[in-house]
Scaffold this motif. Structure first.
Motif, PDB file in Angstrom:
ATOM      1  N   SER A 235       0.854  -1.190   0.000  1.00 16.99           N
ATOM      2  CA  SER A 235       0.000   0.000   0.000  1.00 16.99           C
ATOM      3  C   SER A 235       0.882   1.228   0.000  1.00 16.99           C
ATOM      4  CB  SER A 235      -0.900   0.000   1.245  1.00 16.99           C
ATOM      5  OG  SER A 235      -1.655   1.184   1.297  1.00 16.99           O
ATOM      6  N   ASN A 236       0.690   2.088  -0.965  1.00 14.71           N
ATOM      7  CA  ASN A 236       1.565   3.229  -1.151  1.00 14.71           C
ATOM      8  C   ASN A 236       1.237   4.335  -0.151  1.00 14.71           C
ATOM      9  OD1 ASN A 236       3.198   5.247  -2.045  1.00 14.71           O
ATOM     10  ND2 ASN A 236       2.103   5.594  -3.958  1.00 14.71           N
ATOM     11  N   ALA A 237       2.183   4.598   0.757  1.00  9.21           N
ATOM     12  CA  ALA A 237       2.016   5.709   1.677  1.00  9.21           C
ATOM     13  C   ALA A 237       3.313   6.489   1.824  1.00  9.21           C
ATOM     14  CB  ALA A 237       1.570   5.197   3.055  1.00  9.21           C
ATOM     15  N   GLN A 238       4.322   6.170   1.027  1.00 10.32           N
ATOM     16  CA  GLN A 238       5.628   6.787   1.220  1.00 10.32           C
ATOM     17  C   GLN A 238       5.850   7.902   0.205  1.00 10.32           C
ATOM     18  OE1 GLN A 238       5.096   3.469   0.385  1.00 10.32           O
ATOM     19  NE2 GLN A 238       6.912   2.619  -0.540  1.00 10.32           N
ATOM     20  N   ASN A 239       5.076   8.985   0.363  1.00  8.17           N
ATOM     21  CA  ASN A 239       5.223  10.103  -0.571  1.00  8.17           C
ATOM     22  C   ASN A 239       6.124  11.202  -0.027  1.00  8.17           C
ATOM     23  OD1 ASN A 239       3.462  11.145   1.318  1.00  8.17           O
ATOM     24  ND2 ASN A 239       1.666  10.951  -0.021  1.00  8.17           N
ATOM     25  N   THR A 240       6.814  10.922   1.089  1.00  5.96           N
ATOM     26  CA  THR A 240       7.884  11.792   1.558  1.00  5.96           C
ATOM     27  C   THR A 240       9.096  10.928   1.842  1.00  5.96           C
ATOM     28  OG1 THR A 240       7.351  11.631   3.916  1.00  5.96           O
ATOM     29  CG2 THR A 240       6.187  13.322   2.641  1.00  5.96           C
ATOM     30  N   CYS A 241      10.264  11.537   1.856  1.00  2.10           N
ATOM     31  CA  CYS A 241      11.490  10.786   2.083  1.00  2.10           C
ATOM     32  C   CYS A 241      11.460  10.083   3.435  1.00  2.10           C
ATOM     33  CB  CYS A 241      12.688  11.728   1.999  1.00  2.10           C
ATOM     34  SG  CYS A 241      14.278  10.924   2.281  1.00  2.10           S
ATOM     35  N   ALA A 242      10.904  10.720   4.449  1.00  4.87           N
ATOM     36  CA  ALA A 242      10.867  10.134   5.783  1.00  4.87           C
ATOM     37  C   ALA A 242      10.035   8.856   5.822  1.00  4.87           C
ATOM     38  CB  ALA A 242      10.319  11.149   6.781  1.00  4.87           C
TER      39      ALA A 242
ATOM     40  N   PRO B  53      11.835  20.614  -0.119  1.00  2.58           N
ATOM     41  CA  PRO B  53      12.837  21.617  -0.507  1.00  2.58           C
ATOM     42  C   PRO B  53      14.252  21.176  -0.117  1.00  2.58           C
ATOM     43  CG  PRO B  53      11.722  22.288   1.511  1.00  2.58           C
ATOM     44  CD  PRO B  53      11.030  21.047   1.036  1.00  2.58           C
ATOM     45  N   ASN B  54      15.214  21.836  -0.721  1.00  3.82           N
ATOM     46  CA  ASN B  54      16.634  21.709  -0.381  1.00  3.82           C
ATOM     47  C   ASN B  54      17.295  20.446  -0.944  1.00  3.82           C
ATOM     48  OD1 ASN B  54      16.434  24.132   1.148  1.00  3.82           O
ATOM     49  ND2 ASN B  54      15.720  22.931   2.930  1.00  3.82           N
ATOM     50  N   PHE B  55      16.513  19.513  -1.502  1.00  6.21           N
ATOM     51  CA  PHE B  55      17.133  18.370  -2.151  1.00  6.21           C
ATOM     52  C   PHE B  55      17.529  18.756  -3.574  1.00  6.21           C
ATOM     53  CE2 PHE B  55      14.303  15.202   0.419  1.00  6.21           C
ATOM     54  CZ  PHE B  55      14.973  15.563   1.582  1.00  6.21           C
ATOM     55  N   ASP B  56      18.600  18.157  -4.081  1.00  3.39           N
ATOM     56  CA  ASP B  56      18.996  18.367  -5.473  1.00  3.39           C
ATOM     57  C   ASP B  56      18.374  17.244  -6.304  1.00  3.39           C
ATOM     58  OD1 ASP B  56      20.250  18.646  -7.951  1.00  3.39           O
ATOM     59  OD2 ASP B  56      22.070  19.460  -7.038  1.00  3.39           O
ATOM     60  N   TYR B  57      17.430  17.592  -7.189  1.00  2.00           N
ATOM     61  CA  TYR B  57      16.686  16.600  -7.966  1.00  2.00           C
ATOM     62  C   TYR B  57      17.265  16.360  -9.355  1.00  2.00           C
ATOM     63  CZ  TYR B  57      13.188  16.859  -4.282  1.00  2.00           C
ATOM     64  OH  TYR B  57      12.548  16.807  -3.067  1.00  2.00           O
ATOM     65  N   GLY B  58      18.461  16.868  -9.613  1.00  3.55           N
ATOM     66  CA  GLY B  58      19.175  16.531 -10.838  1.00  3.55           C
ATOM     67  C   GLY B  58      18.378  16.808 -12.098  1.00  3.55           C
ATOM     68  N   CYS B  59      18.161  15.744 -12.901  1.00  2.34           N
ATOM     69  CA  CYS B  59      17.518  15.895 -14.203  1.00  2.34           C
ATOM     70  C   CYS B  59      16.016  16.126 -14.114  1.00  2.34           C
ATOM     71  CB  CYS B  59      17.789  14.659 -15.064  1.00  2.34           C
ATOM     72  SG  CYS B  59      16.852  13.194 -14.556  1.00  2.34           S
TER      73      CYS B  59
ATOM     74  N   ASP C 110      23.448   4.689   5.727  1.00  5.78           N
ATOM     75  CA  ASP C 110      22.164   4.484   6.383  1.00  5.78           C
ATOM     76  C   ASP C 110      21.092   5.182   5.559  1.00  5.78           C
ATOM     77  OD1 ASP C 110      20.283   3.697   8.186  1.00  5.78           O
ATOM     78  OD2 ASP C 110      21.265   4.579   9.949  1.00  5.78           O
ATOM     79  N   VAL C 111      19.841   4.900   5.859  1.00  2.12           N
ATOM     80  CA  VAL C 111      18.740   5.628   5.223  1.00  2.12           C
ATOM     81  C   VAL C 111      18.862   7.090   5.598  1.00  2.12           C
ATOM     82  CG1 VAL C 111      16.246   5.862   5.073  1.00  2.12           C
ATOM     83  CG2 VAL C 111      17.261   3.586   5.279  1.00  2.12           C
ATOM     84  N   THR C 112      18.759   7.974   4.619  1.00  3.03           N
ATOM     85  CA  THR C 112      18.976   9.395   4.881  1.00  3.03           C
ATOM     86  C   THR C 112      17.975  10.265   4.144  1.00  3.03           C
ATOM     87  OG1 THR C 112      20.581  11.215   4.738  1.00  3.03           O
ATOM     88  CG2 THR C 112      20.678   9.536   3.015  1.00  3.03           C
ATOM     89  N   CYS C 113      17.595  11.348   4.790  1.00  2.00           N
ATOM     90  CA  CYS C 113      16.770  12.382   4.158  1.00  2.00           C
ATOM     91  C   CYS C 113      17.424  13.746   4.361  1.00  2.00           C
ATOM     92  CB  CYS C 113      15.360  12.372   4.741  1.00  2.00           C
ATOM     93  SG  CYS C 113      14.410  10.890   4.359  1.00  2.00           S
ATOM     94  N   SER C 114      18.737  13.734   4.498  1.00  2.00           N
ATOM     95  CA  SER C 114      19.479  14.970   4.712  1.00  2.00           C
ATOM     96  C   SER C 114      19.762  15.654   3.386  1.00  2.00           C
ATOM     97  CB  SER C 114      20.795  14.667   5.441  1.00  2.00           C
ATOM     98  OG  SER C 114      21.659  15.792   5.404  1.00  2.00           O
ATOM     99  N   ALA C 115      19.570  16.953   3.354  1.00  2.00           N
ATOM    100  CA  ALA C 115      19.883  17.721   2.147  1.00  2.00           C
ATOM    101  C   ALA C 115      21.367  17.677   1.831  1.00  2.00           C
ATOM    102  CB  ALA C 115      19.417  19.171   2.313  1.00  2.00           C
ATOM    103  N   ASP C 116      22.195  17.439   2.864  1.00  2.00           N
ATOM    104  CA  ASP C 116      23.632  17.322   2.620  1.00  2.00           C
ATOM    105  C   ASP C 116      23.975  16.030   1.882  1.00  2.00           C
ATOM    106  OD1 ASP C 116      24.106  19.721   3.907  1.00  2.00           O
ATOM    107  OD2 ASP C 116      24.404  18.762   5.871  1.00  2.00           O
TER     108      ASP C 116
END
Length: 623
Positions: free
Chosen positions: A18-25, A49-55, A104-110
């Motif tokens: 069941s799809n509920a993962q619409n955020t990185c967290a 915001p703050n993530f680099d989404y490339g192409c 590790d699993v990460t949602c850091s903008a860095d």
């Protein structure tokens, strides 16, 4: 990045998602969704915001995953998006981006920045290829998939050709390996052979026992429910119990660890060296008057010692003509091939392709039975089982070819006086991908009737690597990641088969009839139902008399009327369909009769005719 413009559909290998993962967290392991079809994201989620989404020019309606790595290698797979759960309907634009590697699993903008982008695509395609090269154990990659159109639909992720996602990615479940532990260290080393003469039983939460059998002796079980408790038992086949031992056959009360594949090695010790060679024949297609027919000879060293040299003798029906053999050392004399072999390693399997041409009418006619046999011998061995050194098969001549079918090796009848409790029935299920694209996975289901004993099944050969699951009388062969080409683009490689032997259930008698039908599933398509293979007992007197009785059914195939003539008076006629349902049953007292088939659908039917001499069944084809 190379694009593939057709969609491949994979059978469910995991529980529903069941799809509920619409955020990185909210990201979950890709293991839980890989191979499943799950809903896409349709909520208008604003990209973080703050993530680099490339192409990615935009990032609408994302779905997030993390990919844990277990072994060194490359991780390559496809992402497909479509409107219907079965893969049909409109194809939907799908885009993605991968970052990594991380510890590790990460949602850091860095971390989710330009320098860590591994792969990315913003094309208009509904099928994308993801490529993550040179991964290392312990690494984590982050994956975001987007739904550009916003339409309701489904996403599927599948393996690409010649890759195995689950060999590289750290997923949830068990892998068990049975092997010959030659050095006694209880760990499978690279030079140690897999053990082919056993099977794995397991239960979930002390429920019904399920059996797994595989040609690779590596058993896969995938599960995402960490509350399930597993018990495993490895069993050496009865025929080999005197020659091998397993010190610890049971593994009890095992729970999965989310995101991990738990590996168990099952070391097998040789207690008594022995010799055993075996041979069988698989009809790759059925003989058709005037056309070529192909057969596959499979020979095996089932023993624990090398076979230095030996000879195969293959005899083909005199109503066929030899065309070719893949073994160039074969010598031909009349209707017999003599084929030498050398250096057959323990547990090694080899095959030989044989092509024959079937004679034309009046020598060979539809429903005639052609007989083929093979024998294998070896120099200087003491074979523990001479019964599997010879093999004979009776094959029915056909008029038109159904590429998905099932046949039994006795040609429809078994002489009751010659059949003992040590004898087997021999089944072959053949399949062909006649669709318009490659089949990612093929599954064959065979629901055995009570007349056959599922506990006695022994696999003889298969065209591709498989895992067989036995649940009471239900058999299921899974050809995972087979990537079977379609017949339009690659007809020779679009085919496959399985061949096995099985004993009747105790208590059979001369009136017992063995009826068997299989289902063949190509990806998410509806199952193809094979013909019903019917094998019945008869006594020798009936066989002898019926051989002398000339009964003709013509024309066959037909689009209307079938004419029947006999040299003895016919007393009864019955016609059944492939499901065994009786369509016509009437008494006769004549040498000639006819049947009008115009009202019936195209397909195969079986005509059973009785006379004072006995009974005979012939197949007819309406087209």
């Amino acid at each position: 990045m190379k694009k593939i413009t057709f969609s491949l559909i994979l059978l469910f290998l995991f529980i529903g998602f069941s799809n509920a993962q619409n955020t990185c967290a909210d990201a979950t392991s890709l293991c839980g969704s890989f191979g499943s079809v799950f809903p896409n994201t349709t909520v208008d989620t604003v990209s973080e915001p703050n993530f680099d989404y490339g192409c990615l020019g935009s990032q609408p309606r994302p779905t997030w995953f993390y990919i844990p790595i277990a072994t060194t290698g490359d991780v390559n797979f496809q992402i497909s998006q479509f409107t219907e759960m079965d893969g049909s309907g409109q194809l939907l634009d799908v885009d993605f981006i991968v970052w990594g590697p991380f510890t590790d699993v990460t949602c850091s903008a860095d971390d989710l920045m330009d320098g860590n982008i591994v792969d990315c695509s913003f094309s208009a395609s509904a099928v994308e290829n993801v490529e993550i090269p040179s991964v290392l154990p312990g690494e984590i990659y982050m994956l975001m998939v987007t739904n550009f159109s916003g339409s309701d639909g489904f996403i599927e992720m599948t393996e690409t050709t010649n890759t195995n996602f689950f060999d590289t990615v750290d997923c949830t479940g068990f892998i068990l390996n049975a092997f010959i532990d030659t050095n006694g260290n209880n760990v499978k080393d690279n030079d140690e052979m897999v053990f082919p003469n056993g099977y794995l039983n397991y239960t979930v939460n002390n429920g019904d026992e399920i059996t797994l059998n595989t040609d690779s002796n590596q058993y896969y079980i995938f599960d995402n429910n960490d509350s399930n408790s597993y018990d495993f038992e490895y069993v050496i086949e009865d025929s080999f119990i005197d020659y091998f031992s397993v010190e610890s056959p049971t593994i009890l009360d095992q729970y999965i660890i989310p995101g991990e594949i738990i590996n168990y090695d099952i070391p097998i010790d040789i207690t008594t060296p022995y010799d055993d060679i075996a041979i069988n024949i698989t009809p790759v297609n059925s003989p058709n008057p005037g056309f070529d027919t192909e057969q596959l000879i499979t020979y095996q060293n089932l023993g624990s010692s090398y076979i230095a040299a030996g000879t195969i003798t293959y005899t083909f029906d005199v109503l066929t003509t030899f065309v070719s053999s893949s073994n160039l050392n074969a010598t031909l004399s009349a209707n017999t091939l003599t084929i030498p072999f050398t250096d057959l390693a323990p547990f090694e399997t080899r095959t030989i392709d044989i092509t024959l041409n079937t004679n034309t009418p009046p020598d060979v006619n539809i429903d005639d039975i052609l007989t083929f046999s093979a024998d294998i011998t070896a120099d200087g061995i003491n074979d523990i089982n001479l019964d599997d050194n010879t093999f004979e098969i009776n094959v029915t001549v056909i008029g038109s070819f159904d590429p998905n079918d099932k046949l039994e090796g006795h040609g429809g009848t078994i002489v009751y006086e010659d059949f003992t409790t040590d004898n087997y029935l021999f089944y072959t299920i053949r399949f062909q991908n006649t669709g318009s694209a490659s089949a990612q996975n093929v599954v064959i289901k065979d629901f055995l009737t009570d007349e056959l004993n599922a506990n006695t099944i022994i696999m003889l050969s298969a065209s591709h690597s498989y895992q067989l699951k036995i649940d009471e009388q239900d058999l299921e062969w899974e050809f995972r990641n087979i990537n079977l080409p379609d017949s339009t683009n690659d007809e020779p490689n679009s085919k496959g088969f399985i061949s096995f032997k099985i004993k009747p259930t105790t208590g059979y008698d001369i009136d017992t009839v063995f009826e068997n039908t299989a289902e063949i599933l190509f990806d998410f398509n509806l199952p193809i139902i094979t013909n019903t293979s019917i094998t019945a007992f008869t006594n020798r007197l009936n066989i002898d008399k019926l051989v002398k009785t000339k009964i003709l059914l013509y024309p066959n195939p037909t689009n209307g009327t079938i004419f029947i003539t006999s040299k003895t008076v016919l007393t009864h006629l019955k016609m059944t369909n492939v499901l065994g349902q009786t369509l016509i049953s009437k008494p006769l007292n004549t040498l000639e009769t006819s049947l009008e088939l115009q009202p019936y659908a195209d397909g195969s039917y079986f005509i059973t005719l009785q006379s004072d001499d006995g009974e005979i069944t012939k197949r007819i084809i309406k087209n």
